[in-house]
Design a protein around this motif. Structure first.
Motif, PDB file in Angstrom:
ATOM      1  N   PRO A 256       0.959  -1.506   0.315  1.00 64.25           N
ATOM      2  CA  PRO A 256      -0.223  -0.124  -0.101  1.00 64.25           C
ATOM      3  C   PRO A 256       0.514   1.344   0.115  1.00 64.25           C
ATOM      4  CG  PRO A 256      -0.860  -1.776   1.547  1.00 64.25           C
ATOM      5  CD  PRO A 256       0.516  -2.054   1.162  1.00 64.25           C
ATOM      6  N   GLU A 257       1.717   1.280   0.970  1.00 61.87           N
ATOM      7  CA  GLU A 257       3.211   2.032   0.788  1.00 61.87           C
ATOM      8  C   GLU A 257       3.306   2.696  -0.633  1.00 61.87           C
ATOM      9  OE1 GLU A 257       3.442  -0.528   2.281  1.00 61.87           O
ATOM     10  OE2 GLU A 257       5.500  -0.942   2.874  1.00 61.87           O
ATOM     11  N   HIS A 258       3.074   1.695  -1.172  1.00 56.75           N
ATOM     12  CA  HIS A 258       3.904   1.971  -2.551  1.00 56.75           C
ATOM     13  C   HIS A 258       2.981   2.673  -4.114  1.00 56.75           C
ATOM     14  CE1 HIS A 258       6.424  -1.496  -2.741  1.00 56.75           C
ATOM     15  NE2 HIS A 258       6.853  -0.059  -2.475  1.00 56.75           N
ATOM     16  N   THR A 259       1.472   3.411  -3.335  1.00 60.00           N
ATOM     17  CA  THR A 259       0.801   3.910  -3.994  1.00 60.00           C
ATOM     18  C   THR A 259       0.780   5.460  -4.091  1.00 60.00           C
ATOM     19  OG1 THR A 259      -1.017   2.506  -2.792  1.00 60.00           O
ATOM     20  CG2 THR A 259      -2.136   4.849  -3.507  1.00 60.00           C
ATOM     21  N   ALA A 260       0.798   6.095  -5.330  1.00 60.10           N
ATOM     22  CA  ALA A 260       1.661   7.484  -5.466  1.00 60.10           C
ATOM     23  C   ALA A 260       1.287   7.692  -7.113  1.00 60.10           C
ATOM     24  CB  ALA A 260       3.140   7.441  -6.070  1.00 60.10           C
ATOM     25  N   GLY A 261       1.321   9.349  -7.521  1.00 64.48           N
ATOM     26  CA  GLY A 261       1.230   9.676  -8.596  1.00 64.48           C
ATOM     27  C   GLY A 261       2.576   8.929  -9.280  1.00 64.48           C
ATOM     28  N   TYR A 262       2.823   7.637 -11.026  1.00 63.28           N
ATOM     29  CA  TYR A 262       3.385   7.955 -11.554  1.00 63.28           C
ATOM     30  C   TYR A 262       3.627   9.024 -12.407  1.00 63.28           C
ATOM     31  CZ  TYR A 262       5.040   4.007  -7.831  1.00 63.28           C
ATOM     32  OH  TYR A 262       4.878   3.107  -7.022  1.00 63.28           O
ATOM     33  N   TYR A 263       4.869   9.294 -13.193  1.00 61.96           N
ATOM     34  CA  TYR A 263       5.584  10.031 -14.028  1.00 61.96           C
ATOM     35  C   TYR A 263       6.426   9.645 -14.678  1.00 61.96           C
ATOM     36  CZ  TYR A 263       2.379  13.131 -10.893  1.00 61.96           C
ATOM     37  OH  TYR A 263       1.273  13.665 -10.223  1.00 61.96           O
ATOM     38  N   CYS A 264       6.430   9.900 -16.414  1.00 65.78           N
ATOM     39  CA  CYS A 264       7.689   9.509 -17.252  1.00 65.78           C
ATOM     40  C   CYS A 264       7.629  10.637 -17.646  1.00 65.78           C
ATOM     41  CB  CYS A 264       6.526   8.766 -18.039  1.00 65.78           C
ATOM     42  SG  CYS A 264       7.343   8.622 -19.601  1.00 65.78           S
ATOM     43  N   THR A 265       9.132  10.715 -17.478  1.00 62.75           N
ATOM     44  CA  THR A 265       9.670  12.008 -18.767  1.00 62.75           C
ATOM     45  C   THR A 265      11.124  11.608 -19.384  1.00 62.75           C
ATOM     46  OG1 THR A 265      11.450  14.126 -17.643  1.00 62.75           O
ATOM     47  CG2 THR A 265      11.461  11.498 -16.118  1.00 62.75           C
ATOM     48  N   ALA A 266      11.139  12.098 -20.103  1.00 67.14           N
ATOM     49  CA  ALA A 266      12.273  12.005 -21.524  1.00 67.14           C
ATOM     50  C   ALA A 266      13.471  13.124 -21.642  1.00 67.14           C
ATOM     51  CB  ALA A 266      11.284  12.153 -22.303  1.00 67.14           C
ATOM     52  N   ASP A 267      14.243  13.154 -21.833  1.00 62.70           N
ATOM     53  CA  ASP A 267      15.611  13.702 -22.553  1.00 62.70           C
ATOM     54  C   ASP A 267      16.487  13.456 -22.847  1.00 62.70           C
ATOM     55  OD1 ASP A 267      15.838  17.294 -20.263  1.00 62.70           O
ATOM     56  OD2 ASP A 267      16.496  16.817 -23.187  1.00 62.70           O
ATOM     57  N   SER A 268      17.272  14.403 -24.109  1.00 61.80           N
ATOM     58  CA  SER A 268      17.826  13.571 -25.073  1.00 61.80           C
ATOM     59  C   SER A 268      19.201  13.933 -25.121  1.00 61.80           C
ATOM     60  CB  SER A 268      17.354  14.835 -26.266  1.00 61.80           C
ATOM     61  OG  SER A 268      18.204  15.554 -25.991  1.00 61.80           O
ATOM     62  N   ALA A 269      20.293  13.432 -23.549  1.00 62.02           N
ATOM     63  CA  ALA A 269      21.093  13.568 -23.328  1.00 62.02           C
ATOM     64  C   ALA A 269      21.271  12.418 -23.677  1.00 62.02           C
ATOM     65  CB  ALA A 269      21.836  14.776 -21.934  1.00 62.02           C
ATOM     66  N   PRO A 270      22.330  11.775 -23.118  1.00 61.60           N
ATOM     67  CA  PRO A 270      22.601  10.293 -22.524  1.00 61.60           C
ATOM     68  C   PRO A 270      22.583  10.508 -21.452  1.00 61.60           C
ATOM     69  CG  PRO A 270      24.209  10.797 -23.550  1.00 61.60           C
ATOM     70  CD  PRO A 270      23.846  12.269 -23.475  1.00 61.60           C
ATOM     71  N   TYR A 271      21.985   9.192 -20.763  1.00 62.56           N
ATOM     72  CA  TYR A 271      20.865   8.702 -19.309  1.00 62.56           C
ATOM     73  C   TYR A 271      22.264   9.739 -18.195  1.00 62.56           C
ATOM     74  CZ  TYR A 271      19.112   6.551 -15.713  1.00 62.56           C
ATOM     75  OH  TYR A 271      18.997   6.822 -13.971  1.00 62.56           O
ATOM     76  N   ASP A 272      23.594   9.169 -18.593  1.00 64.20           N
ATOM     77  CA  ASP A 272      24.586   9.507 -17.457  1.00 64.20           C
ATOM     78  C   ASP A 272      24.007  10.535 -16.956  1.00 64.20           C
ATOM     79  OD1 ASP A 272      27.293   7.055 -18.773  1.00 64.20           O
ATOM     80  OD2 ASP A 272      25.191   6.809 -17.471  1.00 64.20           O
ATOM     81  N   TRP A 273      24.028  11.867 -17.693  1.00 65.52           N
ATOM     82  CA  TRP A 273      24.369  13.197 -17.076  1.00 65.52           C
ATOM     83  C   TRP A 273      22.726  13.570 -16.776  1.00 65.52           C
ATOM     84  CZ3 TRP A 273      24.872  17.619 -21.257  1.00 65.52           C
ATOM     85  CH2 TRP A 273      25.267  17.193 -22.284  1.00 65.52           C
ATOM     86  N   TYR A 274      22.434  12.846 -16.029  1.00 64.35           N
ATOM     87  CA  TYR A 274      20.312  12.970 -15.019  1.00 64.35           C
ATOM     88  C   TYR A 274      20.340  11.771 -14.171  1.00 64.35           C
ATOM     89  CZ  TYR A 274      18.667  14.335 -19.637  1.00 64.35           C
ATOM     90  OH  TYR A 274      18.720  15.206 -21.070  1.00 64.35           O
ATOM     91  N   GLN A 275      21.686  10.560 -14.009  1.00 72.42           N
ATOM     92  CA  GLN A 275      21.430   9.630 -13.173  1.00 72.42           C
ATOM     93  C   GLN A 275      21.765  10.360 -11.714  1.00 72.42           C
ATOM     94  OE1 GLN A 275      24.690   7.098 -13.751  1.00 72.42           O
ATOM     95  NE2 GLN A 275      23.004   4.997 -12.470  1.00 72.42           N
TER      96      GLN A 275
END
Length: 128
Positions: free
Chosen positions: A88-107
């Motif tokens: 139950p504690e996993h209940t939340a709003g879930y959001y998808c996000t994207a961007d154009s740089a390599p994933y390492d930039w956002y890690q």
């Protein structure tokens, strides 16, 4: 212009699985790094999972490792988040996000401040 539309939020049953989907528009979708964040009522937004443009590498918050799996279907322009062993504690709003740089930039961005494109989210409901 990149648009993201999430779906799949639902009633969180203890132990039950739910799969989220994020449909992405944009010709260069397969090059975008993607991630999922969540925000529970009264709490800050937090990182859940990330995936590189190729889909070959994934990254998870410690709290979901072994239970959540991120994947993507680049031909379908869709990113998924399979959630197993829910509580139950996993209940939340879930959001998808994207961007154009390599994933390492956002890690290191655990609050989602660096990501440029966001969907409107899909929300779980507490089954209790």
């Amino acid at each position: 212009q990149v648009q993201l539309v999430e779906s799949g939020g639902g009633s969180v049953q203890t132990g039950g699985p739910l799969r989220l989907s994020c449909l992405v528009s944009g010709r260069t979708f397969h090059t975008y790094a993607m991630a999922w964040f969540r925000q529970a009522p009264g709490k800050e937004r937090e990182f859940v999972a990330g995936i590189t443009g190729s889909g070959l590498s994934t990254d998870y918050a410690d709290s979901v490792k072994g239970r959540f799996t991120a994947s993507r279907g680049n031909t379908k322009g869709t990113v998924y988040l399979q959630r197993n062993s829910l509580r139950p504690e996993h209940t939340a709003g879930y959001y998808c996000t994207a961007d154009s740089a390599p994933y390492d930039w956002y890690q290191a961005d655990l609050k989602g401040k660096q990501w440029g494109y966001w969907g409107h989210g899909t929300r779980d409901t507490d089954s209790s």
